[in-house]
Design a protein around this motif. Structure first.
Motif, mmCIF file in Angstrom:
data_model
loop_
_atom_site.group_PDB
_atom_site.id
_atom_site.type_symbol
_atom_site.label_atom_id
_atom_site.label_comp_id
_atom_site.label_asym_id
_atom_site.label_seq_id
_atom_site.Cartn_x
_atom_site.Cartn_y
_atom_site.Cartn_z
ATOM 1 N N GLU A 1 19.261 2.756 -6.162
ATOM 2 C CA GLU A 1 18.289 2.861 -5.076
ATOM 3 C C GLU A 1 17.490 4.147 -5.176
ATOM 4 O O GLU A 1 16.264 4.151 -5.047
ATOM 5 N N LEU B 1 13.451 4.430 -5.546
ATOM 6 C CA LEU B 1 12.560 5.133 -4.621
ATOM 7 C C LEU B 1 11.748 6.200 -5.355
ATOM 8 O O LEU B 1 10.531 6.320 -5.152
ATOM 9 N N LEU C 1 3.874 -1.068 -4.478
ATOM 10 C CA LEU C 1 4.501 -1.886 -3.443
ATOM 11 C C LEU C 1 5.192 -3.105 -4.048
ATOM 12 O O LEU C 1 6.324 -3.440 -3.686
ATOM 13 N N LEU D 1 8.290 -1.974 -5.634
ATOM 14 C CA LEU D 1 9.305 -1.633 -4.642
ATOM 15 C C LEU D 1 9.972 -2.880 -4.089
ATOM 16 O O LEU D 1 11.207 -2.960 -4.011
ATOM 17 N N LEU D 2 9.170 -3.871 -3.730
ATOM 18 C CA LEU D 2 9.751 -5.060 -3.109
ATOM 19 C C LEU D 2 10.656 -5.805 -4.088
ATOM 20 O O LEU D 2 11.758 -6.236 -3.720
ATOM 21 N N LEU E 1 13.810 -3.766 -4.414
ATOM 22 C CA LEU E 1 14.674 -3.809 -3.243
ATOM 23 C C LEU E 1 15.378 -5.151 -3.139
ATOM 24 O O LEU E 1 16.567 -5.210 -2.789
ATOM 25 N N ALA E 2 14.648 -6.219 -3.436
ATOM 26 C CA ALA E 2 15.296 -7.526 -3.426
ATOM 27 C C ALA E 2 16.448 -7.532 -4.411
ATOM 28 O O ALA E 2 17.554 -7.994 -4.100
ATOM 29 N N LEU F 1 25.187 -7.426 -2.444
ATOM 30 C CA LEU F 1 26.009 -8.562 -2.035
ATOM 31 C C LEU F 1 27.097 -8.828 -3.063
ATOM 32 O O LEU F 1 28.250 -9.118 -2.734
ATOM 33 N N PHE G 1 21.433 -12.958 4.827
ATOM 34 C CA PHE G 1 20.999 -12.523 3.489
ATOM 35 C C PHE G 1 20.027 -13.535 2.887
ATOM 36 O O PHE G 1 18.962 -13.180 2.384
ATOM 37 N N LEU H 1 16.172 -12.830 2.036
ATOM 38 C CA LEU H 1 15.700 -12.965 0.666
ATOM 39 C C LEU H 1 14.549 -13.953 0.578
ATOM 40 O O LEU H 1 13.560 -13.726 -0.120
ATOM 41 N N MET I 1 11.430 -12.408 1.707
ATOM 42 C CA MET I 1 10.875 -11.482 0.720
ATOM 43 C C MET I 1 10.181 -12.208 -0.421
ATOM 44 O O MET I 1 9.164 -11.755 -0.936
ATOM 45 N N VAL J 1 2.715 -8.563 4.186
ATOM 46 C CA VAL J 1 3.610 -7.537 3.667
ATOM 47 C C VAL J 1 4.669 -7.151 4.686
ATOM 48 O O VAL J 1 5.840 -6.957 4.363
ATOM 49 N N ARG K 1 7.633 -9.275 4.653
ATOM 50 C CA ARG K 1 8.524 -9.073 3.522
ATOM 51 C C ARG K 1 9.376 -7.833 3.711
ATOM 52 O O ARG K 1 10.539 -7.799 3.344
ATOM 53 N N ILE K 2 8.803 -6.817 4.310
ATOM 54 C CA ILE K 2 9.595 -5.610 4.563
ATOM 55 C C ILE K 2 10.678 -5.904 5.599
ATOM 56 O O ILE K 2 11.836 -5.493 5.439
ATOM 57 N N PHE L 1 13.404 -7.683 3.987
ATOM 58 C CA PHE L 1 14.317 -6.786 3.287
ATOM 59 C C PHE L 1 15.364 -6.223 4.243
ATOM 60 O O PHE L 1 16.561 -6.138 3.910
ATOM 61 N N MET M 1 17.853 -8.846 5.073
ATOM 62 C CA MET M 1 18.704 -9.057 3.909
ATOM 63 C C MET M 1 19.776 -7.979 3.834
ATOM 64 O O MET M 1 20.962 -8.254 3.600
ATOM 65 N N ALA N 1 14.103 3.396 2.193
ATOM 66 C CA ALA N 1 13.307 2.411 1.470
ATOM 67 C C ALA N 1 12.282 1.763 2.385
ATOM 68 O O ALA N 1 11.128 1.547 1.988
ATOM 69 N N ALA O 1 8.283 1.770 1.957
ATOM 70 C CA ALA O 1 7.533 0.518 1.871
ATOM 71 C C ALA O 1 6.421 0.495 2.912
ATOM 72 O O ALA O 1 5.293 0.078 2.623
ATOM 73 N N ALA P 1 2.462 0.244 2.214
ATOM 74 C CA ALA P 1 1.689 -0.858 2.784
ATOM 75 C C ALA P 1 0.492 -0.322 3.549
ATOM 76 O O ALA P 1 -0.620 -0.844 3.459
#
Lengths: 475, 90, 503
Positions: free
Chosen positions: A134, A138, A157, A160-161, A164-165, A172, B15, B19, B22, B28, B31-32, B35, B38, B74, B78, B82
Motif C-alpha cells: 500500500e 501511494l 487515478l 490508484l484505483l 487499490l482494488a 481478503l 467485498f 469490488l 470499483m 469516480v 468507485r472511491i 473501495f 470493499m 488512500a 484518491a 479526482a
C-alpha cells in the motif's frame, strides 16, 4: 556493528520527511546523500548474506507471531542492491531534470517509495507485505501525479484505483489464510500448507495471485501501465518501470517458491501463456507507438512477460529462477536507462514523437549510445545481462523440453529489435535543418549512460549475482 | 452459525459489492466509495474470524486498525486526484 | 596475467580503444583520427605477427573468463584463428587507407571510423573465439557494429538496405542461438577441439544433433550468404565502397564461412559429421549457391551488385571445401578463405575507384575505362582473372585443391560445379574487361569527380590499395609452394585437424 537492515527502511523515511520540511524541490542533495549511504548499506548487507546466510531481524526486539520479523536472503539482497543502485543514479538524473521546474513533492515521495520498496523486500509476513504494498502504491501514484497536468492526474487515478482494488483482493486473501492457520508469518506458514489444505486456502491463493498479477501489469491486467508510465515525468517512469513493478513480481515469486508451492502445478502454464501474450501484444503496441515514452512503456509490458515464462520451469530446474532474476535486474537497469534517455530527448527538442528524433540524435551521441546499449539488453543480444537471461531461459526451456517457450523467447527478442531500431534508425537519417535544440546537462547524459553500461557490464560477469541469489531459500 | 461466521459472510458480501462498484464504469466518486466498502468488507472478515475459543484474538484487530489507516490515506489521495482531474478538465 | 593471456586481449584492444576514442573526436580533427586509425592498424599487425610466429612454433595463446556458472568466455589464438586474423588485419590496414581517401570531405567520419574499428574488434573476437558461446557473442556484435556502416549515407535506400540486412542477420542470429543453447543443454559448452567434441555423445542423440547442425549452419549461413539466406548481400551494396570491401572480403561473409569451418571441424568433427550424414547435404547446398550466385551475377548491370552475387557464389567455395570430406578439400576451402578475400577486396576497391573518380556505377558505363584509369583496370583484371581461376593467380591454386579434394572425397560431381562456376565467372567478368580495355571511351564520363593529373589517374589513397592487393593475388598464386604462403598455412591447419595425411 549495527545491523544495516532496519536502516535501509528508516533512512529513506527520514530524508523523505526532511525533504518535505525543506520545501518543494529542495531535497535533491539530501536524497542523493541518503541514497549513497543506502547503497553502501545494501552492499554491506549483501556481503553479510554471502558470508553468513539468511539474516533475520525482529523489529523492536519483538519476534513473530506478535511482532514483525524482517528477513534477508539472497533474493532479497539482490533486489535491494538493484533498488538502491538504480535509484541513486536516477536521483542524480532527476536533480538536473527538475532543475528548472520545482516539483512539489518528488523528493519526499521518492524517499517514501524507497522505504516501501526496501521494506517490501525484507518483510517476512503476509500482512506486513500488504502494508508495504500500500505504501508503495501511494508513493508511486503521488509520483505519477507530479507535474499537475490532466494526463498525469487521470493516469494516476486509474493506476490508484486498479492498485487499490488489487490490494483489497490481496487483503481478503490474507484474511482467509489467517482464518485457517492463525498466523501470517511466512516462515511458520510454509510447513503448514500442503495439498490437503481447505478450500478457503485455495481461494486465498487465487486471490493473492490475481492481485499480484494485476500489480505487475501482466496481460490482461496491463492496461493501466502504458498511460501511467507514458504520462509521468521521465525520472518517475524510470522508477516505476525499473523498480516498482518488480516489487510485486518479487512477491509473487517468493510466495510461489515458498508458501504456495503446493498449489502451483497447473497455474504455471497459465502464467506462461499470459506472459507470452504480454510479449507479443506489448511488442506489437511498442512497434506502432507514436510517442517515445509510450513505446518504452509498452516495451515494459512486453519485457515483464518474459518474467512470467519462468513459472512452469521453476519446479524442474534452478536455471529458471536464475533466468528470472537476471532478467529482472537487467531489465531494471536497461529500462531506467531508456526512460532517462527518452527524458533527455524530450528536454532537448520539446517534442515526444519517435519521428522527431532525426538530427537531434546526432547532437546527443552519448544519450543515443545509452539508448542503444539499453536496447541491446532488451533485445537479448550479447554482451548484456539481457542476453544472459535469454540464454538461461532457453537453456531451462530446452532442458525441460518445452520448445514453445524457447520459441517465444526468440520471437520476443526479434520483436524487440523492431521497436528498438525504430528509434535508433532515426539517428542515421539525414537531419532536417530546422531543429530547435536546448542543451541538456551532461550529468543527465552520463546518468543514462551509466545505467545502460551497467546492464551491459552485467553481461560479462553474472557469476557473483547468481552466487548471491543462491544463498538461503527462506519462505 | 456463529456470530463470527455471520460477520465474515457479511464481509464477503460487502467485498464483492465494493469490488463490483470499483470495476464497473461509473462516476469516480462511486468507485472511491466502492473501495471503502470493499475495504470494510475485508476488515469485517478479519474481525469476524477473530473469535477464538476462550476470547478474542488481538492480531486481526491490530491488522484491521492498520488497514483502516491505510484506507484513509488512500481515500484521501484518491479524492485529491479526482478533484485535480476535474479541475484540469474545466 | 601472463603474456600468453594478455596477447589475445591486446589484439582486441588495439582496435577497440582507438575506436572508442574516435567516437568522441570532433569531426574536424582529421589528423588525430587518421593517426589513431593507423596506429591501431599497425599495432594490430605487429601483435598478429607475434602470434603467427608463436603459433607456428607450437605456442599456446588463450584467455578464459567465467561469465555464468559452467559457461566461460574463451579466447584461443590457434592456427585457424590466425589464418582469419592475418587476413583481416592486413586487409583492414588497406581498407582504412582506402576509406580515408574515399570519404574525404564527407560527413560523420568520426562515427564511421568508430564503428569501423568496432567491426574489426568483433572480427578478431570471432577469429579467436574458443567456444560457441564466445563465438556467438562476437558474431552478434559484428551485426550491431556493421549496421551503422551500411546505413551510413542516411538516404532512404541506405535505410532500406540496412533494415533488410538487420532482418536477415538478427534472424540468423536467433537460429544460431537456439542451436548453441541446445548443444549446451545436450553436451555442455566445451572449447573448440581438433576433431570435434560431440562424437562422445555417439548415436544416441543423432536426431537432435542433426537438427542442431541445421540450426547452426542456417545461423552462420546467413552471414556466409548461402542460398536461400543470401538476400541481404546485394541489398547491402548501398553502403560506401570501403564498407562493401570490408563486408565482402573480410568481416561479415568470412565470419559466416569461418563459423561453418569451426562448427564442422571443431564442434562436430569431420568424421562425426560424415557419420551423421551431414556433409553431403552441405556440399549440395554449397554447390547450389555456387551456381546460383554465378548465374544471377550475369544479369546484374550494377557493378557492385554483380560483385555481390559473385561473392555469394565464391564464399560457398569455402563451404564446399569444408563439406568435401578429407584434408585435401579442407585445404582448398581454407586457402580460398584467404584468396577470395584478397581478390574480392581488389575488385571492390576498383569498383569504388570507378564510382568515385568517374561516376561509373554500371557495367554498361565502363566502355574505355581502361584508357582513362589503366592501373585500376589492371588491378581489376588481375583479380577478375583470379576469380575465373586463370593460371598464375591465387584463384587457380584454390580451384586446383578443391577439385582434387572433390575427387578424393568421391564427390566427382562437385568438379562439374566448379567448372561451371569458372565458366560463368568468365562470362560475367570478361565482357567487363573487354569494355574497359577495347571499347572506345565515351565523350563524357557520367560524373568526373577527380580529374586526371598527368599520369595520375585518381587519388593516391584510392589507387595504391588495389594495386597492392592485386599484387598479392599474383604473389599468392606464384609462390603458393613457399613455406610462408597462405597455402602452406592452410596445410598446417588441415594437418592439425585431420591428423597426419599423405600429400
Amino acid at each position: 556493528m549495527t545491523d544495516p537492515l532496519p536502516w535501509l527502511i528508516v533512512l529513506p523515511l527520514a530524508w523523505g520527511a526532511l525533504a518535505f520540511l525543506l520545501g518543494p524541490g529542495r531535497g535533491g542533495a539530501l536524497a542523493i546523500a541518503g541514497l549513497a549511504v543506502q547503497t553502501g548499506l545494501a552492499l554491506i548487507l549483501a556481503g553479510q548474506v554471502l558470508a553468513t546466510g539468511v539474516r533475520v531481524h525482529p523489529v523492536g526486539g519483538w519476534g513473530a507471531p506478535l511482532g514483525i520479523d524482517l528477513a534477508v536472503d539472497g533474493l532479497s539482497a539482490v533486489m535491494l542492491l538493484l533498488t538502491q543502485g538504480v535509484a541513486l543514479v536516477l536521483a542524480i538524473y532527476a536533480r538536473s531534470y527538475f532543475a528548472g521546474a520545482r516539483p512539489e513533492g518528488f523528493w519526499p515521495l521518492l524517499g517514501f517509495l524507497l522505504a516501501a520498496l526496501n521494506a517490501l523486500f525484507v518483510s517476512a509476513d503476509l500482512f506486513n507485505l500488504y502494508v508495504t504494498l500500500e505504501l508503495l502504491t501511494l508513493a508511486a501514484v503521488g509520483l505519477v501525479a507530479q507535474g499537475g497536468g490532466a494526463a498525469q492526474a487521470s493516469a494516476a487515478l486509474r493506476y490508484l484505483l486498479v492498485s487499490l482494488a488489487a490490494s483489497g483482493v490481496y487483503l481478503l486473501g490474507v484474511a482467509l489464510i489467517y482464518a485457517t492457520y492463525g498466523t501470517v508469518s511466512l516462515a511458520t506458514l510454509a510447513p503448514l500448507i500442503n495439498g490437503d489444505a481447505p478450500l478457503a486456502v485455495w481461494l486465498a491463493t487465487g486471490l493473492v495471485g490475481v492481485a499480484l498479477l494485476a500489480k505487475t501489469a501482466l496481460f490482461p491486467f496491463h492496461f493501466w501501465l502504458p498511460p501511467a508510465h507514458g504520462a509521468a515525468a521521465a525520472p518517475v517512469s524510470a522508477l516505476l518501470s525499473a523498480l516498482v513493478v518488480k516489487a510485486s513480481f518479487y512477491l509473487l515469486l517468493r510466495l510461489w517458491l515458498g508458501v504456495f508451492a503446493p498449489f502451483t502445478v497447473a497455474a504455471g502454464w497459465v502464467l506462461a501463456g499470459l506472459g507470452a501474450a504480454a510479449i507479443l501484444w506489448g511488442s506489437w503496441q511498442a512497434i506502432h507507438a507514436r510517442r517515445i515514452k509510450l513505446l518504452v512503456a509498452w516495451s515494459t509490458v512486453a519485457q515483464l512477460g518474459y518474467l512470467f515464462l519462468i513459472f512452469p520451469l521453476l519446479g524442474s530446474t534452478a536455471l529458471a529462477l536464475q533466468a528470472g532474476i537476471m532478467q529482472a535486474v537487467s531489465h531494471g537497469l536497461a529500462k531506467a536507462a531508456m526512460f532517462a534517455a527518452a527524458g533527455i530527448f524530450l528536454k532537448a527538442t520539446g517534442r515526444d514523437e519517435v519521428d522527431s528524433l532525426a538530427g537531434v540524435a546526432g547532437r546527443l551521441p552519448l544519450t543515443l549510445f545509452a539508448f542503444a546499449l539499453a536496447g541491446v539488453t532488451l533485445m537479448g543480444l550479447p554482451p548484456s545481462g539481457g542476453f544472459l537471461a535469454k540464454w538461461l531461459l532457453i537453456d531451462a526451456a530446452l532442458e525441460a523440453r518445452l520448445w514453445p517457450l524457447a520459441a517465444v523467447v526468440i520471437s520476443g527478442g526479434l520483436l524487440a529489435a523492431v521497436y528498438v531500431f525504430r528509434v535508433l534508425r532515426q539517428a542515421f537519417l539525414l537531419a532536417p535543418d530546422d531543429s530547435h535544440f536546448h542543451p541538456v546537462p551532461r550529468s543527465m547524459e552520463w546518468a543514462a549512460f551509466a545505467l545502460a553500461a551497467a546492464s551491459v557490464a552485467l553481461g560479462l560477469r553474472g557469476v557473483e549475482l547468481l552466487q548471491l541469489l543462491a544463498v538461503g531459500r527462506v519462505t | 452459525m456463529t456470530p463470527g461466521l455471520l460477520y465474515a459472510l457479511a464481509g464477503v458480501a460487502l467485498f464483492v459489492l465494493g469490488l463490483g462498484a470499483m470495476l464497473l464504469p461509473g462516476p469516480v466518486l462511486r468507485r472511491i466509495l466502492g473501495f471503502n466498502v470493499m475495504g470494510s468488507g475485508a476488515f469485517l472478515v478479519l474481525v469476524g474470524l477473530a473469535q477464538r475459543a476462550g476470547g478474542v484474538d488481538p492480531v486481526p484487530q491490530a491488522m484491521v486498525l492498520t488497514g483502516i489507516v491505510v484506507a484513509l490515506a488512500a481515500t484521501a489521495l484518491a479524492l485529491a486526484l479526482a478533484r485535480r482531474q476535474e479541475q484540469a478538465d474545466d | 596475467m601472463t603474456l600468453h593471456e594478455a596477447l589475445p586481449l591486446a589484439v582486441l584492444a588495439s582496435s577497440l580503444v582507438p575506436g572508442l576514442i574516435i567516437f568522441a573526436l570532433p569531426e574536424t580533427w582529421v589528423g588525430v583520427r587518421t593517426a589513431l586509425n593507423l596506429l591501431g592498424a599497425f599495432l594490430k599487425l605487429a601483435l598478429v605477427g607475434v602470434l603467427l610466429a608463436g603459433v607456428s612454433a607450437g605456442q599456446d595463446y588463450g584467455f578464459r573468463h567465467e561469465v555464468l556458472p559452467g559457461l566461460e568466455l574463451v579466447f584461443k589464438a590457434d592456427a585457424l584463428a590466425l589464418l582469419y586474423m592475418a587476413l583481416s588485419t592486413v586487409l583492414w590496414l588497406f581498407t582504412t587507407l582506402y576509406a580515408i581517401g574515399y570519404l574525404e570531405g564527407s560527413p560523420h567520419r568520426s562515427r564511421f571510423f568508430g564503428f569501423f574499428s568496432l567491426c574489426v574488434t568483433a572480427t578478431m573476437g570471432i577469429a579467436m573465439a574458443g567456444n560457441l558461446f564466445t563465438f556467438f557473442m562476437f558474431y552478434e556484435l559484428l551485426t550491431l557494429a556493421t549496421f551503422p556502416l551500411v546505413v551510413h549515407r542516411g538516404t532512404p535506400q541506405a535505410m532500406k538496405g540496412g533494415m533488410i540486412y538487420l532482418a536477415y542477420t538478427l534472424g540468423g542470429g536467433a537460429l544460431l542461438l537456439v542451436g548453441i543453447v541446445w548443444l549446451h543443454a545436450l553436451a555442455g559448452t566445451a572449447d573448440f577441439t581438433h576433431g570435434g567434441y560431440l562424437a562422445a555423445l555417439g548415436e544416441a542423440h543423432a536426431g537432435a544433433l542433426q537438427i542442431a547442425f541445421l540450426l547452426l549452419i542456417a545461423g552462420v549461413g546467413v552471414k556466409a550468404a548461402i542460398v536461400p539466406l543470401h538476400g541481404w548481400l546485394p541489398q547491402a551494396m548501398v553502403a560506401p565502397a570501403p564498407v562493401s570491401a570490408l563486408l565482402h572480403a573480410v568481416a561479415v561473409v568470412k565470419a559466416g564461412a569461418f563459423g561453418v569451418v569451426r562448427i564442422v571441424y571443431e564442434v562436430y568433427g569431420a568424421g562425426f559429421a560424415e557419420f551423421l550424414e551431414l556433409l553431403a547435404p552441405l556440399a549440395v547446398v554449397a554447390s547450389v549457391t555456387i551456381v546460383w550466385g554465378s548465374w544471377r551475377a550475369l544479369f546484374q548491370d550494377d557493378l557492385k551488385k554483380r560483385l555481390a552475387y559473385s561473392t555469394v557464389s565464391q564464399v560457398s567455395y569455402i563451404v564446399l571445401g569444408v563439406a568435401l570430406f578429407g584434408p585435401v578439400g579442407a585445404i582448398g576451402g581454407l586457402v580460398h578463405l584467404v584468396h577470395q578475400g584478397i581478390m574480392k577486396i581488389t575488385l571492390f576497391f576498383c569498383a569504388g575507384n570507378y564510382a568515385e573518380t568517374l561516376g561509373i556505377h554500371k557495367v554498361s558505363q565502363m566502355d574505355g575505362a581502361g584508357r582513362r584509369m589503366p592501373l585500376t583496370t589492371l588491378a581489376f583484371s588481375i583479380a577478375a582473372l583470379g576469380m575465373m581461376g586463370a593460371p598464375l593467380t591465387a584463384g587457380a591454386v584454390s580451384k586446383a585443391w578443391l577439385m582434387d579434394g572433390a575427387q578424393a572425397a568421391g564427390m566427382g560431381w562437385a568438379i562439374w560445379v566448379l567448372w561451371t562456376s569458372s565458366l560463368l565467372n568468365a562470362v560475367y567478368f570478361l565482357p567487363i574487361l573487354w569494355r574497359a580495355w577495347r571499347q572506345p571511351a565515351p565523350a563524357a564520363w557520367p560524373e568526373e569527380h577527380i580529374p586526371a593529373q598527368g599520369r595520375r589517374e585518381t587519388a593516391w589513397l584510392l589507387l595504391l590499395p588495389p594495386l597492392f592487393t592485386a599484387a598479392a593475388v599474383l604473389v599468392a598464386g606464384l609462390y603458393a609452394g613457399e613455406s610462408w604462403s597462405p597455402l602452406a598455412w592452410a596445410q598446417i591447419i588441415a594437418e592439425r585437424e585431420y591428423g597426419s595425411w599423405a600429400p
